[in-house]
Every structure is written in structure tokens, then in C-alpha cells.
Design a protein around this motif. Structure first.
Motif, PDB file in Angstrom:
ATOM      1  N   MET A   1     -35.913  12.065 -18.265  1.00 58.95           N
ATOM      2  CA  MET A   1     -35.717  12.990 -17.139  1.00 58.95           C
ATOM      3  C   MET A   1     -34.989  12.255 -16.006  1.00 58.95           C
ATOM      4  O   MET A   1     -35.482  11.252 -15.501  1.00 58.95           O
ATOM      5  N   PRO A   2     -33.785  12.698 -15.617  1.00 54.67           N
ATOM      6  CA  PRO A   2     -33.073  12.011 -14.538  1.00 54.67           C
ATOM      7  C   PRO A   2     -33.855  12.066 -13.227  1.00 54.67           C
ATOM      8  O   PRO A   2     -34.525  13.053 -12.930  1.00 54.67           O
ATOM      9  N   SER A   3     -33.722  10.993 -12.451  1.00 52.47           N
ATOM     10  CA  SER A   3     -34.358  10.970 -11.137  1.00 52.47           C
ATOM     11  C   SER A   3     -33.576  11.830 -10.157  1.00 52.47           C
ATOM     12  O   SER A   3     -32.421  12.212 -10.419  1.00 52.47           O
ATOM     13  N   THR A   4     -34.210  12.125  -9.016  1.00 59.30           N
ATOM     14  CA  THR A   4     -33.517  12.881  -7.959  1.00 59.30           C
ATOM     15  C   THR A   4     -32.241  12.162  -7.537  1.00 59.30           C
ATOM     16  O   THR A   4     -31.189  12.797  -7.350  1.00 59.30           O
ATOM     17  N   LEU A   5     -32.308  10.837  -7.386  1.00 61.66           N
ATOM     18  CA  LEU A   5     -31.133  10.072  -6.963  1.00 61.66           C
ATOM     19  C   LEU A   5     -30.008  10.187  -7.986  1.00 61.66           C
ATOM     20  O   LEU A   5     -28.838  10.329  -7.628  1.00 61.66           O
ATOM     21  N   ASP A   6     -30.361  10.128  -9.284  1.00 62.28           N
ATOM     22  CA  ASP A   6     -29.343  10.260 -10.327  1.00 62.28           C
ATOM     23  C   ASP A   6     -28.720  11.654 -10.316  1.00 62.28           C
ATOM     24  O   ASP A   6     -27.512  11.808 -10.524  1.00 62.28           O
ATOM     25  N   LEU A   7     -29.534  12.658 -10.058  1.00 57.32           N
ATOM     26  CA  LEU A   7     -29.010  14.027  -9.996  1.00 57.32           C
ATOM     27  C   LEU A   7     -28.058  14.197  -8.809  1.00 57.32           C
ATOM     28  O   LEU A   7     -27.020  14.852  -8.921  1.00 57.32           O
ATOM     29  N   VAL A   8     -28.420  13.596  -7.668  1.00 54.17           N
ATOM     30  CA  VAL A   8     -27.546  13.663  -6.489  1.00 54.17           C
ATOM     31  C   VAL A   8     -26.232  12.952  -6.780  1.00 54.17           C
ATOM     32  O   VAL A   8     -25.139  13.452  -6.465  1.00 54.17           O
TER      33      VAL A   8
END
Length: 225
Positions: A1-8
Motif C-alpha cells: 500500500m503506497p504511503s501518503t507521501l508516495d501518493l503525493v
């Protein structure tokens, strides 16, 4: 599951964020270790904030300068100067690159009053009014009146040239902000000083008023790196 930072990072694009990851990495022989993603995104957010903050002084600077130029033009060509054939013919019309005359024709095409034409003209138009071709008609008679706060003893030619170069300096800043490009590596204190100085050449009280209401200084103190 990608992290919030990776999604941003993915939403903003890895290529765009790479400029911030490389902002101040740890250098080793043949290697630059990038910033951690959380710090790179912190710098990105700050860059967006300081860019937005600069729009206030840039707005005031552009309006103050163009009004000073418009005053000088009006003194020579009358209140309806956008439709003056003499003024139109005084403008360069090169085959390539920015064309001042064409800019004027486009700006006045659907307007009926000078006050409506002024904001339609590009920033480059007002900057390029500070070239030597306008010294005799505009700046020798009216530079002292419309930009009165230069140090004593500076020639009209040198003052006009200085105004052109200062406007060129902030034009680059303005363009980077408009295109959402990084400005964190610029000398932003110098950029702000140039903007303040340009306003003050026309009106020191307006420069002080701008200083009281701007947020650039506070954000400069909060720069992540």
C-alpha cells in the motif's frame, strides 16, 4: 500500500519532485544522496507558499510602474494614447519575438477606454518602454516627475536603464512563479529588495505600505533548508 507521501509524489510527478529531492543532498565522491521524501515535499510546499506570497508585492510593483509609464505617455500623446498613431509608430514592430506594436493593437482591439487597455498590455510592454528610443520623448521630460525618488546626480539614461534591468530581474521571478517552477534556490531577499526599490522610485509611501502588508519576509524565515 503506497504511503501518503508516495501518493503525493506520484500526483505531482516524480520528475517535478526530483528537483526538490536534489535540493541539498549529502554529496559524496560521484554521488548525491537526495533529501528524504518528507523533507523534499516540505520544501515543495514552502516553495508554493513563498511563490504565492510574492504575488502581492509583484502585483503592487507592476501596477505602480505601469501607471508611472502611462502618465508619461499621456503627457506626450494625450489621454487616448492607445489610439494615437504617433505613439503606435514610436513602438518597434520586429518580424520575430515580442512585438510591442502588435501588443498595443491587440490590447485596444475590443476596448473603448485607456483605463481598460492598460491592464491588457503585457508586462514586457511596460518594461520595454524603458529603452533608449523613448528617452527624448518621454524620459528626459518626465522621468523626474513620474519616478522622482532616485539618488541625486544619476543621469536620465542611467536611471531609465536601471529601471529596465530591475524589471527584467523581476520578470524572470514572475515567470517562474506563473509556471509553478522552483524559486527556492534564488536569492529571494534580493528579489524582494528589487521589488521594494522599484515601488519606492515612484512612491516611498506606497513601498512602505506594501512592506507592512506583505508575507514574504515571514515565510523567508520559515524556509525548511
Amino acid at each position: 500500500m503506497p504511503s501518503t507521501l508516495d501518493l503525493v509524489k506520484n500526483a505531482l510527478s516524480a520528475k517535478r519532485i526530483s528537483s526538490y529531492e536534489q535540493a541539498k543532498g549529502i554529496s559524496k565522491p560521484g554521488l548525491v544522496v537526495p533529501l528524504p521524501l518528507d523533507r523534499a515535499l516540505q520544501l515543495y510546499a514552502w516553495n508554493a507558499q513563498i511563490s504565492a506570497a510574492f504575488m502581492h508585492p509583484l502585483h503592487i510593483c507592476e501596477v505602480v510602474v505601469r501607471n508611472g509609464v502611462a502618465n508619461a505617455i499621456e503627457s506626450v500623446y494625450g489621454t487616448d494614447w492607445p489610439w494615437s498613431n504617433g505613439f503606435e509608430q514610436s513602438l518597434p514592430s520586429p518580424a520575430t519575438g515580442y512585438n510591442m506594436r502588435q501588443d498595443l493593437l491587440s490590447a485596444r482591439k475590443h476596448e473603448t477606454g485607456t483605463g481598460k487597455v492598460i491592464p491588457e498590455l503585457k508586462f514586457a510592454f511596460w518594461q520595454r518602454m524603458f529603452t533608449g528610443r523613448h528617452d527624448k520623448r518621454l524620459w528626459e521630460p518626465y522621468l523626474d516627475r513620474d519616478f522622482p525618488n532616485f539618488p541625486a546626480g544619476v543621469s536620465v539614461e542611467d536611471r531609465r536603464s536601471h529601471l529596465f534591468k530591475s524589471l527584467e530581474h523581476i520578470r524572470h521571478l514572475r515567470n517562474r512563479i506563473a509556471h509553478h517552477e522552483p524559486i527556492y534556490a534564488r536569492s529571494l531577499r534580493k528579489d524582494f529588495a528589487v521589488i521594494h526599490e522599484l515601488i519606492a522610485y515612484r512612491c516611498t509611501e506606497t513601498a512602505s505600505w506594501m512592506q507592512q502588508h506583505q508575507q514574504v519576509s515571514a515565510l523567508l524565515a520559515l524556509k525548511p533548508l
